[in-house]
Every structure is written in structure tokens, then in C-alpha cells.
Design a protein around this motif. Structure first.
Motif, mmCIF file in Angstrom:
data_model
loop_
_atom_site.group_PDB
_atom_site.id
_atom_site.type_symbol
_atom_site.label_atom_id
_atom_site.label_comp_id
_atom_site.label_asym_id
_atom_site.label_seq_id
_atom_site.Cartn_x
_atom_site.Cartn_y
_atom_site.Cartn_z
ATOM 1 N N ASN A 123 -0.585 -13.665 -2.106
ATOM 2 C CA ASN A 123 -0.561 -12.460 -2.933
ATOM 3 C C ASN A 123 0.802 -11.804 -2.779
ATOM 4 O O ASN A 123 1.338 -11.722 -1.668
ATOM 5 N N LYS A 124 1.363 -11.336 -3.883
ATOM 6 C CA LYS A 124 2.712 -10.784 -3.857
ATOM 7 C C LYS A 124 2.682 -9.309 -4.260
ATOM 8 O O LYS A 124 2.079 -8.937 -5.266
ATOM 9 N N PHE A 125 3.342 -8.470 -3.449
ATOM 10 C CA PHE A 125 3.495 -7.041 -3.730
ATOM 11 C C PHE A 125 4.942 -6.821 -4.156
ATOM 12 O O PHE A 125 5.864 -7.041 -3.359
ATOM 13 N N VAL A 126 5.143 -6.373 -5.392
ATOM 14 C CA VAL A 126 6.488 -6.278 -5.967
ATOM 15 C C VAL A 126 6.793 -4.826 -6.300
ATOM 16 O O VAL A 126 5.954 -4.112 -6.849
ATOM 17 N N GLY A 127 7.987 -4.387 -5.976
ATOM 18 C CA GLY A 127 8.392 -3.018 -6.292
ATOM 19 C C GLY A 127 9.632 -2.582 -5.552
ATOM 20 O O GLY A 127 10.434 -1.794 -6.047
ATOM 21 N N HIS A 128 9.811 -3.104 -4.335
ATOM 22 C CA HIS A 128 10.985 -2.756 -3.548
ATOM 23 C C HIS A 128 12.227 -3.469 -4.077
ATOM 24 O O HIS A 128 12.143 -4.500 -4.745
ATOM 25 N N ALA A 129 13.378 -2.921 -3.737
ATOM 26 C CA ALA A 129 14.669 -3.588 -3.932
ATOM 27 C C ALA A 129 15.341 -3.662 -2.566
ATOM 28 O O ALA A 129 15.246 -2.735 -1.772
ATOM 29 N N ASP A 134 10.094 -3.072 7.218
ATOM 30 C CA ASP A 134 8.870 -2.817 7.964
ATOM 31 C C ASP A 134 7.650 -2.983 7.072
ATOM 32 O O ASP A 134 7.676 -2.607 5.895
ATOM 33 N N VAL A 135 6.585 -3.538 7.632
ATOM 34 C CA VAL A 135 5.268 -3.597 6.988
ATOM 35 C C VAL A 135 4.229 -3.222 8.033
ATOM 36 O O VAL A 135 4.246 -3.752 9.144
ATOM 37 N N PHE A 136 3.307 -2.304 7.689
ATOM 38 C CA PHE A 136 2.259 -1.867 8.604
ATOM 39 C C PHE A 136 0.931 -1.860 7.853
ATOM 40 O O PHE A 136 0.871 -1.420 6.704
ATOM 41 N N ILE A 137 -0.139 -2.322 8.493
ATOM 42 C CA ILE A 137 -1.462 -2.403 7.888
ATOM 43 C C ILE A 137 -2.399 -1.446 8.604
ATOM 44 O O ILE A 137 -2.522 -1.494 9.829
ATOM 45 N N SER A 138 -3.082 -0.577 7.849
ATOM 46 C CA SER A 138 -4.045 0.345 8.438
ATOM 47 C C SER A 138 -5.426 -0.298 8.474
ATOM 48 O O SER A 138 -5.681 -1.285 7.773
ATOM 49 N N PRO A 139 -6.370 0.259 9.268
ATOM 50 C CA PRO A 139 -7.732 -0.275 9.294
ATOM 51 C C PRO A 139 -8.468 -0.133 7.965
ATOM 52 O O PRO A 139 -9.511 -0.743 7.773
ATOM 53 N N HIS A 140 -7.952 0.683 7.047
ATOM 54 C CA HIS A 140 -8.622 0.930 5.775
ATOM 55 C C HIS A 140 -7.907 0.255 4.612
ATOM 56 O O HIS A 140 -7.952 0.737 3.477
ATOM 57 N N ASP A 141 -7.231 -0.865 4.909
ATOM 58 C CA ASP A 141 -6.599 -1.678 3.868
ATOM 59 C C ASP A 141 -5.509 -0.935 3.101
ATOM 60 O O ASP A 141 -5.252 -1.219 1.930
ATOM 61 N N VAL A 142 -4.874 0.024 3.751
ATOM 62 C CA VAL A 142 -3.674 0.645 3.197
ATOM 63 C C VAL A 142 -2.469 0.067 3.926
ATOM 64 O O VAL A 142 -2.477 -0.065 5.156
ATOM 65 N N VAL A 143 -1.443 -0.299 3.179
ATOM 66 C CA VAL A 143 -0.235 -0.907 3.730
ATOM 67 C C VAL A 143 0.931 0.045 3.519
ATOM 68 O O VAL A 143 1.115 0.588 2.424
ATOM 69 N N ALA A 144 1.717 0.270 4.570
ATOM 70 C CA ALA A 144 2.958 1.036 4.471
ATOM 71 C C ALA A 144 4.131 0.070 4.579
ATOM 72 O O ALA A 144 4.126 -0.835 5.416
ATOM 73 N N SER A 145 5.139 0.263 3.732
ATOM 74 C CA SER A 145 6.309 -0.615 3.767
ATOM 75 C C SER A 145 7.553 0.190 3.463
ATOM 76 O O SER A 145 7.501 1.239 2.820
ATOM 77 N N ARG A 146 8.681 -0.306 3.939
ATOM 78 C CA ARG A 146 9.963 0.301 3.590
ATOM 79 C C ARG A 146 10.987 -0.795 3.392
ATOM 80 O O ARG A 146 10.845 -1.906 3.902
ATOM 81 N N SER A 147 12.018 -0.467 2.631
ATOM 82 C CA SER A 147 13.049 -1.458 2.336
ATOM 83 C C SER A 147 14.412 -0.809 2.426
ATOM 84 O O SER A 147 14.558 0.416 2.400
ATOM 85 N N TRP A 148 15.432 -1.674 2.524
ATOM 86 C CA TRP A 148 16.801 -1.191 2.562
ATOM 87 C C TRP A 148 17.292 -0.772 1.187
ATOM 88 O O TRP A 148 18.377 -0.268 1.032
ATOM 89 N N GLY A 149 16.467 -0.972 0.159
ATOM 90 C CA GLY A 149 16.865 -0.598 -1.193
ATOM 91 C C GLY A 149 16.651 0.860 -1.502
ATOM 92 O O GLY A 149 16.967 1.313 -2.605
ATOM 93 N N PHE A 183 10.384 5.631 5.940
ATOM 94 C CA PHE A 183 9.421 5.126 6.896
ATOM 95 C C PHE A 183 10.113 4.482 8.081
ATOM 96 O O PHE A 183 9.887 3.322 8.385
ATOM 97 N N ARG A 184 11.010 5.182 8.754
ATOM 98 C CA ARG A 184 11.517 4.644 10.012
ATOM 99 C C ARG A 184 10.362 4.636 10.997
ATOM 100 O O ARG A 184 9.818 5.684 11.347
ATOM 101 N N SER A 185 9.943 3.452 11.435
ATOM 102 C CA SER A 185 8.821 3.296 12.358
ATOM 103 C C SER A 185 7.600 4.101 11.928
ATOM 104 O O SER A 185 7.132 4.976 12.655
#
Length: 332
Positions: A123-129, A134-149, A183-185
Motif C-alpha cells: 500500500n502506498k501513501f502519497v503526498g510528501h515531497a 520519520d514514520v510512527f504508528i499509533s494503536p488506533h491506526d493513525v500514522v504520523a510522518s514527516r519529510s524533508w520537503g 514532527f521532529r520526533s
């Protein structure tokens, strides 16, 4: 104390298991697993490229997930066998939870596989540049991510729906470099319903569900770089580390409760059910006794005198549930 003194640097990946194992990737492209009890190397494996990120992939710590070059590998330590998949782009960070592995690549994509089916289509999540940091997964199926873009995002892990996008401003640091991303850490609270993160000059916290995100705290801190966040395990209290020490926030009220001076505090984590706060940074690794004070009108957190666990300046620290610490200092 386990001291690993080999070809490591600031980007060295470290993972620590609940059973007292530490996995370390080195510039030699070797991943070694150490026993905290004996200090001995219990497993090692050579990779074709630098192991950018490592994570234990199951509860018994038998399997390790490793990104190296364009390859994701699931390595079984007991059989010394591997599952592998090769992608089109360089893989950076990874996260393992709820039977899946998620990786971020260097062009802004997040890819997700079942842990036991790396041969399936991800499965692909597209939107960052720009590359995913960083990628983090919560117990409730929410994902946090950050990019250098320049963006940080929250996603519904099951549907791929984007819940929130935070676009960085044009802040620059004193060297003229682009500021670190929001989302630094980032850190999810223990129940997975709150996420917070810091950037070069601000702190944010959001209440999240699988379908929405609502900001509950925002602090434009113009005096110090923000490094890390730590949620109290039971109370709506958030610790934010920065160059001048750490701040304690009440996330329900969006109010700062106190500032504790501490030389260049980098990472923080609550342990022993919130009885102690561990911090790392220029002052080394410190263990702060804490006491929660509650009245009908307010809640606050008091700190005792810290115990110095290590005087060596530490940039990164990881702690498991058994109160074992893995840290990367500034010399190794």
C-alpha cells in the motif's frame, strides 16, 4: 552497562527490545545484536548497503526489520533467514506495529506491507515531497510522518486517507539552513489519541482519530530549538525538550506549567509508570524523580534532584519497558 565502541556515527540506527537485546547498525554495513546482560554479540549479519534503520519486528525479538539502500529485509535471527523486497527508491525510516511494516523512501512515498508478505504489492501513501525522515504508528491506526520537503502529515493507516497536513513556514536557522520539520520526533500518547511534535521554533499537539485531527496546543517558541516530546503515561501532561531545558505542558488546557533548566536537553521519556523522567543531552543522561500533584482546579508535575546515569553528552536515547537504555553519544 553495554558500551559499543566501533564504527558508529550520529546516524547510527539503534533498536532495543523488551527482552534486553540491542540491535546496532554500523558504517561497515553490519548489523549486530548485543545482549545487555553479557555484552556479547549474539547475532550479526552483513548487508549490501548502510543499514539506515533497524527495528525489532515481533514480541520475542527474533525478527529484525532493516532498511538498507533500496531493500527492506526481515531477518529471522533464530534461523538466519530473510525475507526481502527491493523498491525503486532509497529507503530511509521504518516503523513496525500491528502486523505491518511501513517504510519511507527518498522521494516522499510511504510503503506498507504485511510483515509476513513482503512479496505482496505494498500500500502506498502519497503526498510528501522529499525523503521521509520519520514514520510512527499509533494503536488506533493513525500514522504520523514527516519529510524533508516541508510537510508533516497524519494518515488513516487502513484507508490511506490523509487526516492532516502541516506545511512548514520559511523559518531558517542561524546557518541559513531550512528549519527542521514540524514532527521532529513526534510522539503518540499511550492511548494513541494524542500526537505532538516540535520544530525549530514551535510545539504542536493534536487530538486524533481515524477520521479527524484537532489541534489542542500550539506554542511558537522564539527562543530555543525544540528537540523531542514525551507524554506522561496517565495524565494529559507533555514534556518538550529544547536547547535551554525542558517544558511541561497541560495538553487539555494548552498551558505551559513550568520550565526546568537542563543543558541542551535532546530526548526524553517517562519510565516506571511516570515515576521518573529520563533526559539526554549536553548534561548526559539524567533520571528525574517526578510527582504528580492534582487538585480540583489544576494538575502539575514536580521534579526532584536528578540522578546522573552518564556524564557523556548523548544525542539519542531509546528506552524499553524493562528500563534498559540504549544511547548514542557524541564520540561514537
Amino acid at each position: 552497562v553495554l558500551h559499543v565502541d566501533e564504527d558508529l556515527d550520529h546516524y547510527t540506527p539503534v533498536a532495543i527490545s523488551k527482552s534486553g537485546l540491542v540491535a546496532v547498525g554500523a558504517q561497515s554495513r553490519m548489523v549486530r545484536v548485543y545482549s545487555l546482560d553479557s555484552g556479547a554479540v549474539v547475532n550479526e549479519r552483513q548487508f549490501d548497503a548502510f543499514p539506515y534503520c533497524v527495528a525489532f519486528a515481533n514480541e520475542d525479538a527474533d525478527s529484525l526489520a532493516v532498511t538498507s539502500g533500496k531493500k527492506l529485509t526481515i531477518w529471522s535471527r533464530s534461523t538466519d533467514s530473510t525475507q526481502e523486497t527491493v523498491t525503486s527508491n532509497i529507503l530511509r525510516t521504518l516503523a513496525v506495529a500491528q502486523g505491518v511494516v511501513m517504510v519511507g523512501d527518498d522521494v516522499g512515498h510511504i510503503l506498507q506491507w504485511p510483515l509476513d508478505r513482503l512479496d505482496s504489492k505494498p500500500n502506498k501513501f502519497v503526498g510528501h515531497a522529499g525523503f521521509i525522515t520519520d514514520v510512527f504508528i499509533s494503536p488506533h491506526d493513525v500514522v504520523a510522518s514527516r519529510s524533508w520537503g516541508g510537510t508533516s502529515r497524519l494518515w488513516n493507516r487502513r484507508t490511506g486517507e490523509q487526516l492532516l497536513e502541516v506545511v512548514d513556514g520559511d523559518l531558517t536557522d542561524d546557518l541559513g539552513q531550512q528549519s527542521e520539520k514540524w514532527f521532529r520526533s513526534p510522539g503518540f500518547s499511550n492511548d494513541g489519541l494524542l500526537v505532538a511534535g516540535g520544530s525549530y521554533l514551535q510545539t504542536n499537539a493534536f487530538e486524533v482519530t481515524q477520521s479527524s485531527a484537532r489541534r489542542v496546543l500550539w506554542n511558537p517558541n522564539r527562543s530555543a530549538r525544540v528537540w523531542d516530546v514525551a507524554w506522561h503515561p496517565y495524565e494529559p501532561l507533555l514534556v518538550v525538550t529544547a536547547e535551554l531545558g525542558f517544558n511541561v505542558w497541560n495538553s487539555e488546557e494548552g498551558r505551559r506549567l513550568k520550565h526546568v533548566p537542563c543543558k541542551n536537553a535532546r530526548t526524553a521519556v517517562f519510565v516506571d509508570n511516570g515515576a521518573f523522567l529520563l533526559t539526554s543531552g549536553g548534561a548526559g543522561v539524567q533520571k528525574w524523580p517526578t510527582k504528580t500533584l492534582k487538585t480540583d482546579e489544576a494538575i502539575t508535575l514536580e521534579f526532584g534532584e536528578p540522578e546522573l546515569l552518564s556524564a557523556r553528552a548523548v544525542d539519542y536515547m531509546s528506552v524499553n519497558a524493562g528500563f534498559s537504555i540504549a544511547a548514542i553519544d557524541r564520540q561514537n
